[in-house]
Every structure is written in structure tokens, then in C-alpha cells.
Design a protein around this motif. Structure first.
Motif, PDB file in Angstrom:
ATOM      1  N   LEU A 267       0.695  -1.514   0.000  1.00 21.85           N
ATOM      2  CA  LEU A 267      -0.019   0.035   0.009  1.00 21.85           C
ATOM      3  C   LEU A 267       0.844   1.310  -0.039  1.00 21.85           C
ATOM      4  O   LEU A 267       0.411   2.302  -0.605  1.00 21.85           O
ATOM      5  CB  LEU A 267      -0.783  -0.069   1.349  1.00 21.85           C
ATOM      6  CG  LEU A 267      -2.226  -0.927   1.313  1.00 21.85           C
ATOM      7  CD1 LEU A 267      -2.742  -1.007   2.343  1.00 21.85           C
ATOM      8  CD2 LEU A 267      -3.095  -0.627  -0.089  1.00 21.85           C
TER       9      LEU A 267
ATOM     10  N   ALA B 262       0.717   3.954  -2.864  1.00 21.01           N
ATOM     11  CA  ALA B 262       0.191   5.194  -2.660  1.00 21.01           C
ATOM     12  C   ALA B 262       1.253   6.168  -3.504  1.00 21.01           C
ATOM     13  O   ALA B 262       1.140   7.142  -3.995  1.00 21.01           O
ATOM     14  CB  ALA B 262       0.347   5.517  -1.281  1.00 21.01           C
ATOM     15  N   THR B 263       2.588   5.866  -3.350  1.00 23.19           N
ATOM     16  CA  THR B 263       3.672   6.721  -4.091  1.00 23.19           C
ATOM     17  C   THR B 263       3.640   6.586  -5.278  1.00 23.19           C
ATOM     18  O   THR B 263       3.802   7.711  -5.960  1.00 23.19           O
ATOM     19  CB  THR B 263       5.040   5.940  -3.438  1.00 23.19           C
ATOM     20  OG1 THR B 263       5.275   6.057  -2.123  1.00 23.19           O
ATOM     21  CG2 THR B 263       6.128   6.681  -4.155  1.00 23.19           C
TER      22      THR B 263
ATOM     23  N   MET C 221       0.660   8.965  -6.505  1.00 25.15           N
ATOM     24  CA  MET C 221       0.946  10.229  -6.436  1.00 25.15           C
ATOM     25  C   MET C 221       1.848  10.757  -7.502  1.00 25.15           C
ATOM     26  O   MET C 221       1.892  11.969  -7.850  1.00 25.15           O
ATOM     27  CB  MET C 221       1.619  10.531  -4.950  1.00 25.15           C
ATOM     28  CG  MET C 221       0.525  10.655  -3.726  1.00 25.15           C
ATOM     29  SD  MET C 221       1.362  11.021  -2.186  1.00 25.15           S
ATOM     30  CE  MET C 221       2.548   9.785  -2.001  1.00 25.15           C
TER      31      MET C 221
ATOM     32  N   ALA D 250      -4.303  -2.576  -5.278  1.00 22.12           N
ATOM     33  CA  ALA D 250      -5.060  -1.997  -4.116  1.00 22.12           C
ATOM     34  C   ALA D 250      -6.321  -3.072  -3.918  1.00 22.12           C
ATOM     35  O   ALA D 250      -6.467  -3.202  -2.751  1.00 22.12           O
ATOM     36  CB  ALA D 250      -5.449  -0.589  -4.500  1.00 22.12           C
TER      37      ALA D 250
END
Length: 419
Positions: A260, A264-265, A268, A327
Motif C-alpha cells: 500500500l 500510494a507513492t 501520487m 489495491a
């Protein structure tokens, strides 16, 4: 217990499936046979091959062709009497020139340095010279081959070169140098080398699996309190593999949290990678920035529909789909949802395999920036979007490696316990 010992003795090898954790008792296989897991269908082990001569021949040929591709001209570009040519290493140097040094180092590593190292290691490990090497060095080389194979991308770079040629054919006259043909040959023989390397043979040549304790198991490895080494496939109860000295875990520690975090990285980075210009075309001192979507639109305007589809799928859809897929995996594992484990495992294998192909657009930018350098008339400059995009691909690849697919199959046992 005695019957189980007798049954296991009849088999030559026990292997833990790295996808579902099922223990397979594999009999002696012929050279062209492949054992698959009867639970998830994943490849467990191939029949023993005696292809040392093939690996040596392919690795030597690939190395010679790689050297030739570094010595000569790759592509030339001419427009209205102005000529510009580029070599293989210019795709890295142009990034350094525009102060993208990490991206230049990544280019050099993935298209030349890592493949060259793998060929060198494969050559030494398949010749009698390996007996002169310390065991620790043999272990290091074997680990490097199977770890770095996923990060070597010469075939993706070659496709990117072909895409670049399609993009600029209408703008100028293009010429292919000797390095272009040499690099095609290098990619072919490099892939043949990797395909003929037999994982179990290499590890058994260092230290045969029969030298280590055998653990009679049935069902899943975790139920017998054993683990399969992800590096050399040895089944052991130790926390450190006695053969390759890698850490052995029944499950990847903090797999969901790591995955996760990297997802997320990647997400972004995905946003600026698609918003920021990935390249800037300077025509008569007038800069025209272009994003990934903008480049796809230009290809469609010029009628290059197949190339536009390839770029759109590989650079826009595939990264987003991969982030969404992993995800979803993390969500079902965390919430312990009842799922079709086989389908999810197949999606995992596809997503992991296709992940690095998203780098194709970054390579296209590097080739165009190195080739189209007609001072005062036309020039292509890499944009900051290329940096964001490269980091996004790397983060998504690390996320894929961080996720442990065996967690998907643990859900079956958890639901059975609840019932």
C-alpha cells in the motif's frame, strides 16, 4: 507418518508454490516437461536441462553483439541538409546533459549494464570455470541473475526505438546504422540466454537439494511449519536458507503495508507524470511542451493508430490498472473477503509481468531527445514528466514484488475456520 515418508521418498523433489503455498511432490521430469501446481496452475519446476553449451553460445554471441552496438552509429536523422546521428549510449548522455542524471543512470543500467552483467554471470556459471569460484561468489551471481532479470529491459528499449522511428519518419529521412542491427541481434540472443537458464540446475550445481533435511509435508507449507525459499526453492524450517543464506518467511513480513505504501507513492507520481510535459519540441526557438496524452493525440492525427494504442495502453491504462489491481488485492486480504482465488492469482501474474512495459514511453522520449538535435531549427528536450513517470513505474514494480500472493489463498483457510 511412515506411509507419508515412504510416499515422499518415491518423489525426487518437493517444491513450495510461491503463488498459493501448496507443496508439490514432483517426480523425475523429462527435459521438455514442466510441473504445474495442481491448485493454482502456476509453474512449479521444469525438467532438468543440460543446456550449458547453448547458454555459453547465446551469452557469448549476445555479448559480442552488445559490444558492436556500442561502437557504431545507431540511427541517423537528416532534414534539409542537416544531419544528426546518435549512438546507443546517447540516450543516457542526453538525460545527463539536461540535468536528469538519475534518469540517465537508470537508462544505462536497464539497457546495457544489467544485461551485460547477467550475460557475464550466466557465462561463468555454465562453464567449468565456476568450480574455480568461491561458493559465496557463485551464490551471489545466481541471485543476481534471477533478481536483475526483471529490471533488465533491452527488449522494451528496442520496441521504443521502433516507436520513435514511426513518430519521426514523416519529419525527416531516417537511417539505421550498424548498431541498430547489432542491438536487434543482441536482444534476440539475450532473451535466448535467459530462457535457457535453468533455475534448479544452477542451484543444484552449487549445492544439491538432497544434501539438506527433507520435511515430509502435505497440503500447504504453512500447515507443516515449513517455508519455501524464494531464492533457491529449498524447503526448510530455518529462518535462513541453509543453501543460499536468504531470509526465509512463510509470508512476506508486512506485505500489505509495504504494498500500500508503494502503491500510494506510485499513484501520487502518476498524476504529475501525466500532467507535466514529458517532452518539449523546440521548433525555430518556439517550445511546444507535450504530455503523454498529447503525444497519443498527435499520433492519432498522423494516422499512426497502432502506435497510439500501444503508447496509450502501456503508458496510461496499464499503470493505473496495475495500481487498482494491487489495491484491490490488499483490500480483499485486509477485509478477508471471499473471492475467486484462482482468478485473482492469474491477474496478479499478468500485472507483475506487464509492469515494466510502461517504461516504453520514457525510452521513446530518450531516443527522440538524443536523435532530434538540429540546432537552431528543431530540437526535442526531455521534460520533467519523464522523471515522474520513471519513478512511478519503479514504485509500482516494487509494490508488485512486495505483495505476497499466498495471502489470497490464506483466505480459504480463514473462511473454513469460521464455518
Amino acid at each position: 507418518m511412515l506411509n507419508l515418508l515412504v510416499k515422499c521418498w518415491k518423489y525426487r523433489l518437493q517444491v513450495v508454490c510461491h503463488l498459493c503455498d501448496h507443496v508439490s511432490n514432483v517426480p523425475e521430469l523429462n527435459e521438455n516437461q514442466v510441473a504445474v501446481c495442481r491448485v493454482c496452475g502456476g509453474h512449479v519446476v521444469e525438467g532438468a536441462k543440460h543446456d550449458d553449451e547453448k547458454v555459453i553460445a547465446f551469452a557469448t554471441t549476445a555479448s559480442i553483439l552488445l559490444l558492436c552496438s556500442l561502437l557504431f552509429e545507431l540511427i541517423s536523422f537528416s532534414r534539409q541538409g542537416l544531419v544528426q546521428s546518435m549512438g546507443l549510449m546517447d540516450v543516457s548522455l542526453v538525460m545527463v546533459k539536461h540535468q536528469y542524471e538519475p534518469l540517465g543512470a537508470l537508462m544505462a543500467a536497464t539497457i546495457t549494464m544489467l544485461p551485460a552483467s547477467l550475460l557475464l554471470f550466466a557465462f561463468f556459471l555454465h562453464t567449468p570455470l565456476r568450480r574455480l569460484l568461491p561458493t559465496s561468489l557463485q551464490i551471489f551471481m545466481t541471485k543476481a541473475i534471477f533478481f536483475c532479470k526483471d529490471w533488465s529491459m533491452p527488449e522494451i528499449f528496442l520496441v521504443a526505438v521502433l516507436v520513435s522511428l514511426v513518430k519521426i519518419t514523416s519529419l525527416a529521412d531516417i537511417g539505421m546504422g550498424l548498431s541498430f542491427w547489432a542491438y536487434i541481434g543482441f536482444v534476440v540472443f539475450f532473451l535466448l540466454t535467459m530462457l535457457n537458464i535453468h533455475r534448479r540446475n544452477l542451484w543444484d550445481s552449487i549445492s544439491h537439494h538432497s544434501k539438506y533435511p527433507q520435511y515430509p509435508t502435505r497440503g500447504r507449507a504453512i500447515d507443516s511449519d515449513v517455508g519455501g525459499c524464494h531464492t533457491c526453492d529449498l524447503i526448510t524450517k530455518e529462518s535462513e536458507c541453509p543453501r543460499c543464506h536468504s531470509a526465509v518467511h512463510t509470508r512476506n513480513p508486512q506485505s500489505v503495508q509495504k504494498t500500500l505504501a508503494w502503491l500510494a507513492t506510485a499513484f501520487m507520481l502518476y498524476i504529475p507524470a501525466n500532467i507535466a510535459p514529458i517532452l518539449i519540441t523546440v521548433f525555430l526557438n518556439s517550445p511546444e511542451p507535450s504530455t503523454i496524452i498529447g503525444g497519443v493525440a498527435v499520433l492519432i492525427e498522423h494516422g499512426s493508430y497502432p502506435i497510439a494504442i500501444v503508447i496509450f495502453v502501456a503508458s496510461v491504462m496499464l499503470p493505473l490498472a496495475k495500481i487498482a489491481a494491487f489495491a484491490l488485492f490488499c483490500w480483499v486480504v485486509t477485509k478477508q473477503k471471499n473471492i475467486c482465488r484462482l482468478s485473482f492469482t492469474q491477474i496478479y501474474m499478468i500485472a507483475e509481468f506487464l509492469g515494466k512495459w510502461s517504461m516504453i514511453d520514457v525510452y521513446v522520449v530518450a531516443v527522440l531527445a538524443a536523435l532530434v538535435q538540429l540546432s537552431g531549427m528543431m530540437e526535442i528536450v526531455p521534460g520533467v514528466g519523464a522523471v515522474y513517470f520513471s519513478l512511478m513505474v519503479i514504485a509500482s514494480m516494487i509494490a508488485a514484488h512486495s505483495f505476497d500472493p499466498k495471502l489470497l489463498w490464506d483466505l480459504e483457510q480463514k473462511h473454513a475456520d469460521k464455518e
